[in-house]
Design a protein around this motif. Structure first.
Motif, mmCIF file in Angstrom:
data_model
loop_
_atom_site.group_PDB
_atom_site.id
_atom_site.type_symbol
_atom_site.label_atom_id
_atom_site.label_comp_id
_atom_site.label_asym_id
_atom_site.label_seq_id
_atom_site.Cartn_x
_atom_site.Cartn_y
_atom_site.Cartn_z
ATOM 1 N N ALA A 104 0.849 -1.192 0.000
ATOM 2 C CA ALA A 104 0.000 0.000 0.000
ATOM 3 C C ALA A 104 0.884 1.240 0.000
ATOM 4 O O ALA A 104 2.048 1.203 0.407
ATOM 5 N N ARG A 105 0.297 2.324 -0.469
ATOM 6 C CA ARG A 105 0.991 3.612 -0.466
ATOM 7 C C ARG A 105 0.089 4.641 0.214
ATOM 8 O O ARG A 105 -1.089 4.757 -0.116
ATOM 9 N N VAL A 106 0.659 5.365 1.163
ATOM 10 C CA VAL A 106 -0.077 6.383 1.907
ATOM 11 C C VAL A 106 0.445 7.754 1.492
ATOM 12 O O VAL A 106 1.659 7.980 1.449
ATOM 13 N N SER A 107 -0.477 8.670 1.192
ATOM 14 C CA SER A 107 -0.102 10.017 0.781
ATOM 15 C C SER A 107 -0.755 11.032 1.718
ATOM 16 O O SER A 107 -1.975 11.020 1.899
ATOM 17 N N VAL A 108 0.073 11.881 2.337
ATOM 18 C CA VAL A 108 -0.444 12.898 3.261
ATOM 19 C C VAL A 108 0.296 14.226 3.088
ATOM 20 O O VAL A 108 0.910 14.722 4.027
ATOM 21 N N PRO A 109 0.237 14.834 1.905
ATOM 22 C CA PRO A 109 0.856 16.147 1.757
ATOM 23 C C PRO A 109 0.018 17.208 2.474
ATOM 24 O O PRO A 109 -1.168 17.006 2.729
ATOM 25 N N GLY A 110 0.652 18.321 2.789
ATOM 26 C CA GLY A 110 -0.092 19.401 3.436
ATOM 27 C C GLY A 110 0.446 19.724 4.810
ATOM 28 O O GLY A 110 1.628 19.543 5.105
ATOM 29 N N GLU A 133 4.918 10.819 1.450
ATOM 30 C CA GLU A 133 4.361 9.518 1.081
ATOM 31 C C GLU A 133 5.007 8.405 1.902
ATOM 32 O O GLU A 133 6.164 8.511 2.315
ATOM 33 N N MET A 134 4.242 7.354 2.102
ATOM 34 C CA MET A 134 4.739 6.183 2.807
ATOM 35 C C MET A 134 4.373 4.929 2.018
ATOM 36 O O MET A 134 3.215 4.735 1.675
ATOM 37 N N SER A 135 5.373 4.104 1.742
ATOM 38 C CA SER A 135 5.142 2.814 1.094
ATOM 39 C C SER A 135 5.176 1.723 2.158
ATOM 40 O O SER A 135 6.114 1.672 2.964
ATOM 41 N N LEU A 136 4.176 0.858 2.162
ATOM 42 C CA LEU A 136 4.047 -0.174 3.185
ATOM 43 C C LEU A 136 4.001 -1.549 2.548
ATOM 44 O O LEU A 136 3.403 -1.727 1.483
ATOM 45 N N ASP A 140 2.599 -11.630 7.608
ATOM 46 C CA ASP A 140 1.756 -12.301 8.589
ATOM 47 C C ASP A 140 1.706 -11.543 9.913
ATOM 48 O O ASP A 140 0.694 -11.562 10.611
ATOM 49 N N GLY A 141 2.789 -10.853 10.255
ATOM 50 C CA GLY A 141 2.828 -10.140 11.534
ATOM 51 C C GLY A 141 2.474 -8.675 11.433
ATOM 52 O O GLY A 141 2.779 -7.904 12.341
ATOM 53 N N GLY A 142 1.853 -8.255 10.336
ATOM 54 C CA GLY A 142 1.515 -6.847 10.161
ATOM 55 C C GLY A 142 2.475 -6.181 9.193
ATOM 56 O O GLY A 142 2.894 -6.778 8.191
ATOM 57 N N ILE A 143 2.851 -4.944 9.477
ATOM 58 C CA ILE A 143 3.756 -4.201 8.610
ATOM 59 C C ILE A 143 5.169 -4.748 8.772
ATOM 60 O O ILE A 143 5.702 -4.801 9.882
ATOM 61 N N ILE A 144 5.791 -5.167 7.677
ATOM 62 C CA ILE A 144 7.152 -5.685 7.751
ATOM 63 C C ILE A 144 8.156 -4.740 7.084
ATOM 64 O O ILE A 144 9.363 -4.917 7.260
ATOM 65 N N GLN A 145 7.648 -3.752 6.353
ATOM 66 C CA GLN A 145 8.554 -2.769 5.755
ATOM 67 C C GLN A 145 7.790 -1.470 5.517
ATOM 68 O O GLN A 145 6.627 -1.483 5.103
ATOM 69 N N ALA A 146 8.446 -0.353 5.824
ATOM 70 C CA ALA A 146 7.850 0.967 5.608
ATOM 71 C C ALA A 146 8.931 1.924 5.131
ATOM 72 O O ALA A 146 10.050 1.924 5.663
ATOM 73 N N SER A 175 13.390 4.750 6.381
ATOM 74 C CA SER A 175 12.949 3.382 6.100
ATOM 75 C C SER A 175 13.075 2.531 7.354
ATOM 76 O O SER A 175 13.942 2.756 8.200
ATOM 77 N N ALA A 176 12.193 1.559 7.464
ATOM 78 C CA ALA A 176 12.232 0.615 8.583
ATOM 79 C C ALA A 176 11.749 -0.738 8.074
ATOM 80 O O ALA A 176 10.764 -0.816 7.343
ATOM 81 N N ALA A 177 12.452 -1.789 8.457
ATOM 82 C CA ALA A 177 12.084 -3.135 8.002
ATOM 83 C C ALA A 177 12.470 -4.160 9.049
ATOM 84 O O ALA A 177 13.486 -4.007 9.748
ATOM 85 N N ARG A 178 11.643 -5.202 9.159
ATOM 86 C CA ARG A 178 11.986 -6.314 10.028
ATOM 87 C C ARG A 178 13.118 -7.104 9.389
ATOM 88 O O ARG A 178 13.138 -7.276 8.165
#
Length: 342
Positions: A104-110, A133-136, A140-146, A175-178
């Motif tokens: 998924a991609r999250v966009s929150v400009p402003g 923007e955030m790419s997710l 199985d355990g939820g978010i594994i990379q952002a 960036s953050a990843a398991r």
């Protein structure tokens, strides 16, 4: 008979297309329901961990080729009863594709508002982002990379008037990843370019950071809500920081290196690093002129620097492009270059 056969073939084709459309519509609606449920479940899990996640409305749309979740007035807040941190953002768009629902991609400009309360000195900040923007990626355990990327950001104190500007930056990425080996921990990266300040963060070294970069492996499960108790637990469970990349270009100072960090019994940072440094002599001169380093310690550090430069074969005189390898350590609240405290 031929016309009848062609008509039957056409009807079967239309029926197949209609059936496929109906099945795809059902598939999309199932995914849309899972998309909504996933967002609501994630918010409920964060609440169980002490993190409040709220939004005024959640709308799902984007049929047929997108899954769009639009959240109005999103708010995330953390509090331990003494300190609190709250983020409030603009309209948020979270988008996925039906054929890759695990991304998924999250966009929150402003405009974003960040409020930090710690004792008697609260901090209220406003960040304006041209792009945020955030790419997710989910497992199985939820978010594994952002991966969060931002462009053209200004950060100001909420109180208007002279001196409200905190910083501006042209580009940044976090960036953050398991870890892929299944162990507890987190791999974190940060890089930014052209950060400007209204007041020099370190006196004498200028108002602009040309580049900063960091890649670190957090060993052990990092606490979601850092405080004295949770950080002590992380430390006691073997929590350390493995800095694979340290990169900084600020004013005359250019450094790169790696190292290891941790917390001591008093939860103060300790660590050992190996750095490759350019512009160190000019940096010391500026810090001495600004009064941050006294002349005697500055002369001592320069002497150590000269000895290291000769032993490393860079010569007696350090030119602008000369590079010196320096061991840096942190202990008992002090920085040491080799054995010399700074």
């Amino acid at each position: 008979m031929a016309m009848t056969s062609r008509k039957k073939h056409g009807l079967w084709t239309l029926a197949a297309i209609a059936a496929a459309a109906i099945l795809y519509g059902l598939y999309w609606n199932i995914l849309a329901g899972q998309f909504r449920a996933g967002i609501e479940h994630w918010a409920a899990e964060r609440k169980a961990e002490g993190v409040e996640v709220a939004f005024s409305t959640l709308r799902i749309g984007g049929f047929p080729f997108k899954l769009d979740a639009v959240l109005s007035n999103p708010v995330i807040s953390i509090s331990d009863g003494v300190r609190s941190w709250t983020w409030q953002g603009p309209l948020m768009l979270m988008r996925a594709r039906p054929w890759t629902p695990n991304r998924a991609r999250v966009s929150v400009p402003g405009r974003h508002r960040i409020a930090i309360k710690d004792g008697a000195r609260p901090l209220d900040l406003i960040a304006d982002a041209g792009t945020l923007e955030m790419s997710l990626r989910f497992g199985d355990g939820g978010i594994i990379q952002a991966v969060v990327s931002a462009r053209n950001v200004t950060l100001n104190k909420a109180a208007s008037g002279k001196g409200s500007r905190v910083l501006g930056l042209t580009r940044a990425e976090i960036s953050a990843a398991r870890p892929g080996d299944g162990n507890e921990g987190l791999d974190v990266g940060f890089k930014a370019n052209a950060i400007t300040y209204p007041v020099a963060p370190v006196a004498g070294l200028g108002l602009k950071t040309e580049r900063v970069g960091l890649e670190v492996e957090i060993k052990g499960e990092p606490p979601l809500n850092p405080n004295t108790e949770t950080m002590a637990v992380w430390r006691d469970n073997g929590g350390t920081l493995e800095f694979n990349t340290l990169d900084l270009n600020h004013g005359p100072l250019k450094l790169a290196g790696d190292g290891t960090g941790a917390l001591d019994k008093g939860l103060q940072p300790i660590g050992a690093f190996s750095l490759r440094v350019r512009g160190f002599r000019e940096t010391l001169d500026r810090l001495e002129t600004a009064g941050l380093i006294q002349p005697r310690p500055a002369a001592l550090v320069k002497a150590v620097l000269d000895v290291l430069s000769r032993s490393q074969g860079t010569g007696d005189a350090l030119g602008e492009d000369a590079e010196v390898k320096l061991p840096l350590s942190i202990q008992d609240g002090k920085f040491f270059i080799g054995p010399v405290p700074v």
